[in-house]
Enzyme design. Structure first.
Site, mmCIF file in Angstrom:
data_model
loop_
_atom_site.group_PDB
_atom_site.id
_atom_site.type_symbol
_atom_site.label_atom_id
_atom_site.label_comp_id
_atom_site.label_asym_id
_atom_site.label_seq_id
_atom_site.Cartn_x
_atom_site.Cartn_y
_atom_site.Cartn_z
ATOM 1 N N SER A 1 -7.458 12.039 -9.209
ATOM 2 C CA SER A 1 -6.336 12.416 -8.578
ATOM 3 C C SER A 1 -5.893 13.495 -8.137
ATOM 4 O O SER A 1 -7.046 13.859 -7.503
ATOM 5 C CB SER A 1 -4.929 12.407 -9.386
ATOM 6 O OG SER A 1 -3.598 12.471 -8.920
ATOM 7 N N HIS A 2 -5.241 14.642 -8.268
ATOM 8 C CA HIS A 2 -5.182 15.460 -7.942
ATOM 9 C C HIS A 2 -5.924 16.617 -8.576
ATOM 10 O O HIS A 2 -6.145 18.049 -8.122
ATOM 11 C CB HIS A 2 -3.840 16.459 -7.747
ATOM 12 C CG HIS A 2 -3.322 16.120 -9.110
ATOM 13 N ND1 HIS A 2 -2.550 14.984 -9.760
ATOM 14 C CD2 HIS A 2 -2.827 16.906 -10.410
ATOM 15 C CE1 HIS A 2 -1.934 14.706 -10.575
ATOM 16 N NE2 HIS A 2 -2.461 16.213 -11.182
ATOM 17 N N ASP B 1 -2.978 14.269 -1.550
ATOM 18 C CA ASP B 1 -3.933 14.691 -3.014
ATOM 19 C C ASP B 1 -5.605 13.763 -2.649
ATOM 20 O O ASP B 1 -5.630 13.543 -1.713
ATOM 21 C CB ASP B 1 -3.393 14.819 -4.280
ATOM 22 C CG ASP B 1 -2.935 12.693 -4.551
ATOM 23 O OD1 ASP B 1 -2.764 12.147 -3.860
ATOM 24 O OD2 ASP B 1 -2.906 12.980 -5.525
ATOM 25 N N ASP C 1 -6.325 11.530 -4.104
ATOM 26 C CA ASP C 1 -6.677 9.847 -4.319
ATOM 27 C C ASP C 1 -5.867 8.723 -3.273
ATOM 28 O O ASP C 1 -5.723 8.273 -3.291
ATOM 29 C CB ASP C 1 -6.694 9.010 -5.720
ATOM 30 C CG ASP C 1 -5.572 9.153 -6.389
ATOM 31 O OD1 ASP C 1 -4.684 10.528 -6.252
ATOM 32 O OD2 ASP C 1 -4.991 8.642 -7.735
ATOM 33 N N ASP D 1 -2.475 8.759 -2.917
ATOM 34 C CA ASP D 1 -0.351 9.077 -3.663
ATOM 35 C C ASP D 1 0.300 10.176 -3.753
ATOM 36 O O ASP D 1 1.310 9.793 -3.521
ATOM 37 C CB ASP D 1 -1.278 7.843 -4.754
ATOM 38 C CG ASP D 1 -1.903 9.024 -6.224
ATOM 39 O OD1 ASP D 1 -1.741 10.331 -6.122
ATOM 40 O OD2 ASP D 1 -1.548 8.711 -7.424
ATOM 41 N N ARG D 2 -0.094 11.053 -3.687
ATOM 42 C CA ARG D 2 0.795 12.137 -4.069
ATOM 43 C C ARG D 2 1.281 12.677 -1.922
ATOM 44 O O ARG D 2 0.040 12.654 -1.309
ATOM 45 C CB ARG D 2 0.538 13.459 -4.385
ATOM 46 C CG ARG D 2 0.588 13.021 -6.101
ATOM 47 C CD ARG D 2 -0.091 14.514 -6.927
ATOM 48 N NE ARG D 2 0.067 13.943 -8.213
ATOM 49 C CZ ARG D 2 0.029 15.317 -9.525
ATOM 50 N NH1 ARG D 2 0.356 16.358 -8.968
ATOM 51 N NH2 ARG D 2 0.304 14.790 -10.170
ATOM 52 N N LYS E 1 2.215 4.792 -5.544
ATOM 53 C CA LYS E 1 3.216 5.858 -4.802
ATOM 54 C C LYS E 1 2.457 6.335 -4.222
ATOM 55 O O LYS E 1 1.192 5.786 -4.075
ATOM 56 C CB LYS E 1 3.205 7.586 -5.807
ATOM 57 C CG LYS E 1 2.000 8.312 -6.881
ATOM 58 C CD LYS E 1 2.805 9.607 -7.161
ATOM 59 C CE LYS E 1 1.357 9.812 -8.422
ATOM 60 N NZ LYS E 1 1.615 9.723 -9.032
HETATM 61 C C1 G1P Z 1 1.508 14.504 -13.849
HETATM 62 C C2 G1P Z 1 2.872 13.400 -13.201
HETATM 63 C C3 G1P Z 1 3.399 12.383 -13.219
HETATM 64 C C4 G1P Z 1 2.416 11.856 -12.575
HETATM 65 C C5 G1P Z 1 1.136 11.605 -13.232
HETATM 66 C C6 G1P Z 1 -0.161 10.985 -12.517
HETATM 67 O O1 G1P Z 1 1.648 13.477 -15.248
HETATM 68 O O2 G1P Z 1 3.614 15.144 -14.200
HETATM 69 O O3 G1P Z 1 4.397 12.248 -12.328
HETATM 70 O O4 G1P Z 1 2.575 10.448 -12.500
HETATM 71 O O5 G1P Z 1 0.755 13.519 -13.175
HETATM 72 O O6 G1P Z 1 -0.283 11.822 -10.747
HETATM 73 P P1 G1P Z 1 1.224 14.677 -16.553
HETATM 74 O O7 G1P Z 1 0.100 15.768 -16.658
HETATM 75 O O8 G1P Z 1 3.002 15.369 -16.746
HETATM 76 O O9 G1P Z 1 1.696 13.587 -17.457
HETATM 77 ZN ZN ZN Z 2 -3.305 11.220 -6.919
#
Ligand code: G1P
Ligand code: ZN
Length: 540
Positions: free
Chosen positions: A110-111, A274, A276, A278-279, A373
Site C-alpha cells: 500500500s502506502h 497512494d 496501490d 486505493d487511498r 477503497k
Molecule cells: C491503516 C489504516 C486503516 C486502513 C489500513 C489499510 O491500518 O489505519 O484505516 O484500512 O491502513 O490501508 P492500521 O495501520 O491503522 O492498522
Molecule cells: Zn493502499
C-alpha cells in the site's frame, strides 16, 4: 514440482494482508510458503481462476513469476495478470468481479515505501473482490504454521510485457491492460461529458500519483478521456522505489501538492493517491479536505453523479473515522454503520446491499462498485460534484459545515515505538476505562469509555479489541489503537474529534480547535510521558 519446506514464523496477515520488509519476502521459501498457504486454506487452486497484480514496487515482477508458477503447479485453470504485473488494488477488485474469478492475489504494501530495504506485501482477495475476511486470513495463518511442501511449475518465465494469452503447462495466463476495464467502469458511474466540459472551460487540476500505480490510470482518465491539461498528472510513472517518495497521500508526505495548492496561482482542485491506488487525498485551492469530511460531503452529494442518482442505501465508516458521515446519513434517512478499522469489515455490508458508500479517516473512500477503497473513484466523484455544483471546494465545504455542523478531526501517529512502551500505553488506558464515565478531564465530562467490539450485522461474527474509545458529553471523542500494518516496532494512533454545531466557530485551525481533547488524551493515556516522545511523528 513439489518442494519441501517448513513453517516460517510470523506469517500472520495484518489489517491488510501480510506486510514485511522486502528482504524478508525475498528470503528462501517466504513468499512461496505464504502463497501455498493461501491456496491450501481456500480449498486448493485446482481448476480455479485468479487475478494477479500489484503496485509495481521492487520485487513485484519476480514475485509475480513465482505466484504464476505456483498457481500452475497447484492446478489453477487461469491467471489474469496486469501487464508488467501492474494493477491498482481497486482495479484488481474490479477484475475479480468482472471475470467472476475465484479471487485474486495483490502484491502491495500500500502506502509503505518500496525498495530492497523497504516493504513488500501480499494480500488475498476473495471472489467478491474484497480483502479476505478475518476467518479466511486466520485459516491462511494457521496453514502457514503446518506447511511441509509447496508446488512450483518448473517452466520458463511468462512475458508479462505482452498483452494476450500465454500458456504455462496446462494453465492459461492472460496478460491484460491494467487500465482499460477500470476506466470503462468509471465511465458508467460518472458524467464524463460534464466533467470534460468543466476542464474545457478552464478548470485546473493537479493529480500527484507519487510515482506509484495510479499514474497510468490517472493519465488515461483525466488527461486522456476527460481532457484535463497535459501535465495535470505529476509523478505519473510507477517506479519500483516510488522514486524515493513515501506514497502516502496525506499532507505530510504529499507536501509538494500541498505547497502548490496553498501557493500563489493554485489550481482549482488537487488530489493524490497512494502506492496501490486505493487511498486518496483531496485539496481545494487553499483548503484541505479531511478524509472524514470528504466521506460526508460525498455522501451528501453522491446523487449528483449518474451511478448514484437513485440514492444511497447506507453509509459505513470505520470506528475511528469522524461522525460527520453519520449526520448526513441521518438527514438522508439511511442507515449508518460503524465498523472496525480495515476495509475487510465493509465487505458484508456492501455484499448485502446495506451500504453504498464507505470510508475511513485514513484517506480511504469507496463504494459498492468494487470491494476495495478506491482513490481515483473518490477523485472522480468530487470532480462530478464540482462540475454539477459549479462551486469551489471551499464553498462546498463551508456550506456542508453550515448545514451539518463540523466535526473537527485529526489523527496523531507515534511511529516505531518499542512494543513494550506501546503496550504500556494501551494497557494504561484500558485499565481505566470502566471508571472513566462521569469523570471530568480537561473540563469535559466522560460520557462513555470502552474497548470497541463489533458485531457484524450481516453474519453475526464478533471482532473484539478494535480500539479504546473515550467519548465526552459535548460530543468530543478520543480513540487509541495500535496499527496493524507497520513493519517496525509499534505505531500508536491517537484519533481526536470535536463537534461544533455552528453557526459560530466553523473555521478554526484544526489543532487549536482540538486542543482540549489533545490535552485530555495526554492526561488519560500519557503518550508523551510513556514513550518519551515530544509529540507525534505524523499529524493528519
Ligand atoms: C491503516 C489504516 C486503516 C486502513 C489500513 C489499510 O491500518 O489505519 O484505516 O484500512 O491502513 O490501508 P492500521 O495501520 O491503522 O492498522
Ligand atoms: Zn493502499
Amino acid at each position: 514440482m513439489r518442494v519441501t519446506t517448513r513453517p516460517i514464523d510470523g506469517q500472520k496477515p495484518g489489517t491488510s494482508g501480510l506486510r514485511k520488509k522486502t528482504k524478508v519476502f525475498m528470503s528462501e521459501g517466504y513468499l512461496e510458503n505464504f502463497v501455498q498457504a493461501i491456496f491450501d486454506a481456500t480449498g486448493g487452486a485446482e481448476g480455479k481462476t485468479y487475478v494477479l497484480g500489484g503496485d509495481g514496487r521492487f520485487f513485484s515482477a519476480d514475485a509475480a513469476q513465482v505466484i504464476i508458477k505456483m498457481a500452475a503447479a497447484n492446478g489453477a485453470r487461469r491467471v489474469i495478470v496486469g501487464r508488467n504485473a501492474l494493477l491498482s488494488t481497486p482495479a484488481a477488485s474490479h477484475l475479480i468481479r468482472l471475470n467472476r474469478t475465484d479471487g485474486g492475489i495483490i502484491m502491495s504494501a500500500s502506502h509503505n515505501p518500496g525498495g530492497l530495504d523497504e516493504d513488500f506485501g501480499v494480500k488475498f482477495n476473495a471472489a467478491n473482490g474484497g480483502p479476505a475476511p478475518e476467518a479466511m486470513t486466520e485459516a491462511i495463518f494457521a496453514r502457514t504454521k503446518e506447511l511441509s511442501r509447496y508446488f512450483l511449475a518448473d517452466e520458463p518465465d511468462i512475458d508479462l510485457g505482452r498483452i494476450g494469452a500465454q500458456q504455462i503447462g496446462s494453465m492459461e495466463v492472460s496478460v491484460v491492460d491494467p487500465v482499460a476495464d477500470y476506466a470503462a467502469l468509471m465511465e458508467t458511474l460518472f458524467d464524463f461529458a460534464k466533467i470534460r466540459a468543466m476542464f474545457a472551460g478552464g478548470f485546473r487540476m493537479r493529480f500527484d500519483a507519487m510515482c506509484a500505480v495510479t499514474g497510468p490510470y490517472a493519465t488515461e482518465i483525466l488527461e486522456g478521456r476527460l481532457g484535463a491539461a497535459l501535465g495535470t498528472v505529476v509523478h505519473g510513472t510507477p517506479l519500483p522505489d516510488f522514486g524515493g517518495m513515501h506514497p502516502d497521500p496525506n499532507p505530510t508526505w504529499a507536501h509538494e501538492l500541498m505547497d502548490e495548492m496553498f501557493g500563489a496561482g493554485a489550481p482549482d482542485f488537487g488530489a493524490a493517491s497512494d502506492g496501490d491506488g486505493d487511498r486518496n487525498m483531496v485539496v481545494g485551492k487553499g483548503i484541505y479536505v479531511s478524509p472524514s469530511d470528504s466521506l460526508a460531503v460525498l455522501a451528501a452529494n453522491a446523487h449528483l453523479a449518474p451511478g448514484y442518482r437513485a440514492g444511497l442505501k447506507g453509509v459505513a465508516r470505520s470506528m475511528p473515522t469522524s461522525a460527520a458521515a453519520d449526520r448526513v446519513a441521518e438527514a438522508l434517512g439511511i442507515e449508518a454503520f460503524e465498523t472496525p478499522t480495515g476495509w475487510k469489515f465493509f465487505g458484508n455490508l456492501l455484499d448485502a446491499g446495506r451500504a453504498t458508500l464507505c470510508g475511513e479517516e485514513s484517506f480511504g473512500t469507496g463504494s459498492d462498485h468494487v470491494r476495495e477503497k478506491d482513490g481515483l473513484w473518490a477523485v472522480l466523484l468530487w470532480l462530478n460534484i464540482l462540475a454539477e455544483r459549479k462551486e469551489s471546494v471551499e464553498e462546498i465545504l463551508n456550506a456542508h459545515w453550515e448545514r451539518f455542523g463540523r466535526n473537527y478531526y485529526s489523527r496523531h501517529d507515534y511511529e516505531a515505538v518499542p512494543i513494550e512502551a506501546a503496550d504500556g500505553v494501551m494497557a494504561g488506558l484500558r485499565g481505566q476505562l470502566s471508571s472513566l464515565p462521569g469523570q471530568v478531564v480537561e473540563g469535559m465530562t466522560v460520557a462513555a469509555a470502552d474497548d470497541f467490539a463489533y458485531s457484524d450485522p450481516v453474519d453475526g461474527s464478533v471482532s473484539k479489541g478494535q480500539g479504546l474509545r473515550v467519548s465526552f458529553t459535548d460530543g468530543s471523542r478520543l480513540v487509541l489503537r495500535l496499527s496493524g500494518t507497520g513493519t517496525e516496532g509499534a505505531t500508536i494512533r491517537l484519533y481526536l474529534e470535536r463537534y461544533v454545531a455552528g453557526p459560530e466557530g466553523l473555521t478554526e485551525e484544526v489543532q487549536s480547535a482540538l486542543a482540549p481533547v489533545i490535552r485530555a488524551a495526554e492526561a488519560l493515556a500519557g503518550l508523551r510521558a510513556r514513550t518519551g516522545r515530544a509529540g507525534p511523528d505524523v499529524v493528519t
